[in-house]
Design an enzyme around this catalytic site. Structure first.
Site, PDB file in Angstrom:
ATOM      1  N   GLU A 167     -24.667  17.203  30.847  1.00 12.00           N
ATOM      2  CA  GLU A 167     -23.805  16.419  30.475  1.00 12.00           C
ATOM      3  C   GLU A 167     -23.874  15.082  30.989  1.00 12.00           C
ATOM      4  O   GLU A 167     -23.411  14.152  32.135  1.00 12.00           O
ATOM      5  CB  GLU A 167     -22.813  16.343  31.426  1.00 12.00           C
ATOM      6  CG  GLU A 167     -20.978  17.655  30.659  1.00 12.00           C
ATOM      7  CD  GLU A 167     -19.917  17.932  31.254  1.00 12.00           C
ATOM      8  OE1 GLU A 167     -19.905  16.916  32.576  1.00 12.00           O
ATOM      9  OE2 GLU A 167     -19.692  18.712  30.621  1.00 12.00           O
ATOM     10  N   GLU A 352     -19.860  25.468  28.482  1.00  7.62           N
ATOM     11  CA  GLU A 352     -18.603  25.507  28.857  1.00  7.62           C
ATOM     12  C   GLU A 352     -17.501  24.985  28.128  1.00  7.62           C
ATOM     13  O   GLU A 352     -17.432  24.167  27.617  1.00  7.62           O
ATOM     14  CB  GLU A 352     -18.571  23.954  30.100  1.00  7.62           C
ATOM     15  CG  GLU A 352     -19.324  23.929  31.187  1.00  7.62           C
ATOM     16  CD  GLU A 352     -19.252  22.685  32.121  1.00  7.62           C
ATOM     17  OE1 GLU A 352     -18.022  22.158  32.243  1.00  7.62           O
ATOM     18  OE2 GLU A 352     -20.438  22.670  32.938  1.00  7.62           O
TER      19      GLU A 352
END
Ligand code: BGC
Ligand code: BGC
Length: 449
Positions: A167, A352
């Site tokens: 991320e 995720e």
């Protein structure tokens, strides 16, 4: 109707974690300090002054945790490697004892029939590198490639696929623009070089992984962006937000160019050099990791300095964190990626997806997290619908195996399939753990017939 049982043969089931959130043992075996060790000491930075000093004590309890994974029947485990364990000062000398830990973990996983899927950077930058500019400094990208070499030389023979970064969007925004996460800088749009240097680091590390014949992925936090109305001002604001959150991190990787950021009045030429985009996109991706939690609704700004404002998403359930639960947003995101990138889009792995719930161990010793089961089931159905619409999705790694250190929220948000009592370190599998185990077994049995 599409059902999650229609997920393809060979679909890979996993769980995800990250080093600072679970390992603890921050002073052990020569580990250096990371930006998180320093940030958590800042008064008010983390709720109730919680730190990751002990976390889930996974550094010492990894065997127990791998056996929990074995009982789940997982294909893969996504974890992250703490750079300061491998290179305590972020460059130069390699700390063999740090790599020994990950070698023990990898061997334990392989012995349990689980494929390790390591992330090389999940936000715990060596503090020494932060002191020379962190990801605002171009040099950090080169240090990242050097660190990648050290890790892959030790573990590459046993680990086929690697995730470079976790991320980069969230790290740039929370860490460098807003200062909510380490390193705690609040630079607003001056944080943008941190995006470019992370992407450059990805590209350089990807080349190293390629030289070792390894597969390369990146895990991006992506969100489908919805305009609050048809008003052209809202639509333009949504496009600007989409460029910042999504395209800034996928266009350079998949198309070799940056999106139009003119709405932000920033000039990328200030820090993007000739050859950088080729270095970022050139190595290619064997897979795009998608971290999905919720969609985003955007309206035109008020008198804000930014060209967008976040609008509420009403009328849907919310997690304990307050995040809206919109499972179909995941289908929308995946189908949207295929429409946007076409044949440039590599196969996708959901790296995720999960939710925080205020879980408690009941008087009978059980943790009844029906909310999480509904969340996961809804999102897996959305993945199955995207697959039915032609998107190539290869696997699903839920966040997370264990309740853990949830960054600025400390231990207050519980995302695990397994409850952790942070006083005693007792692990208690929740109802969702049994549900996930049974789902995996059923999926395999259906395809074995
Ligand atoms: C967003 C999530 C995001 C998270 C990052 C939240 O504010 O709603 O989509 O994943 O921040 O920790
Ligand atoms: C991060 C995880 C985090 C999760 C829930 C993601 O943004 O990669 O580290 O725990 O979301 O907030």
């Amino acid at each position: 109707m599409v059902e999650r049982s229609e997920l393809p043969v060979g679909f890979r089931w996993g769980v995800s974690t990250a080093s600072y959130q679970i390992e603890g043992a921050v002073e052990e075996d020569g580990r250096g300090h990371s930006v998180w060790d320093v940030f958590v000491e800042r008064p008010g930075a983390v709720k109730d002054g919680h730190t990751g000093r002990v976390a889930c004590d996974h550094y010492h309890r990894y065997r127990e945790d791998v056996s929990l994974m074995r009982e789940l029947g997982l294909d893969g485990y996504r974890f992250s490697i703490a750079w300061p364990r491998v290179q305590p000062s972020g460059s130069g000398a390699v700390n063999a004892a740090g790599l020994d830990f990950y070698e023990r973990l990898v061997d334990e996983l392989l012995g349990a029939g689980i494929t390790p899927l390591p992330t090389l950077f999940h936000w715990d930058l060596p503090q020494a590198l932060e002191e020379s500019g962190g990801w605002l400094a171009r040099d950090t990208a080169y240090r990242f490639a050097e660190y990648t070499s050290a890790v892959v030389e030790r573990l590459g023979d046993r680990v086929p696929a690697w995730i470079t970064l976790n991320e980069p969007f969230v790290h740039m925004v929370y860490g460098y623009a807003l200062g909510i996460h380490a390193p705690g800088r609040a630079l607003m749009l001056d944080a943008l070089p941190a995006a470019h240097h992370q992407l450059l680091g990805h590209g350089l590390a990807a080349s190293v992984l390629r030289q070792h014949g390894r597969q390369v992925l990146i895990a991006n936090n992506l969100t489908p962006v919805r305009a609050a109305s048809d008003d052209p001002a809202d639509v333009a604001a949504a496009a600007a937000y989409d460029a910042l959150h999504n395209r800034l991190f996928t266009d350079p990787l998949l198309l070799g160019r940056y999106p139009d950021l003119s709405a932000f009045g920033v000039d990328l030429d200030d820090f993007v050099r000739d050859g950088d985009l080729a270095a970022i996109s050139g190595p290619g991706l064997d897979g795009l990791g998608v971290n999905y939690y919720n969609p985003t609704r955007i309206s035109a700004p008020g008198d804000d300095a930014l060209p967008f404002a976040e609008a509420p998403i009403d009328g849907v359930p919310r997690t304990a964190f307050g995040w809206p639960v919109v499972p179909d947003g995941l289908r929308e995101l995946l189908v949207g990626l295929r429409e946007r990138y076409g044949s440039a889009l590599p196969p996708i792995t959901i790296t995720e997806n999960g939710c925080s719930v205020a879980d408690e161990v009941g008087p009978d010793g059980a943790v009844d997290d029906r909310f999480r089961i509904d969340y996961l089931a809804g999102h897996l159905d959305a993945v199955a619908r995207a697959v039915a619409e032609g998107v190539d999705v290869r696997g699903y790694y839920t966040w997370s195996l264990l309740d853990n250190f949830e960054w600025a929220e400390g231990y207050h948000q519980r995302f695990g399939l397994v409850h952790v009592d942070f006083e005693t370190q007792k692990r208690t599998p929740k109802a969702s753990y049994a549900w996930y185990r049974d789902l995996i077994a059923t999926h395999r049995a259906d395809h074995a017939r």
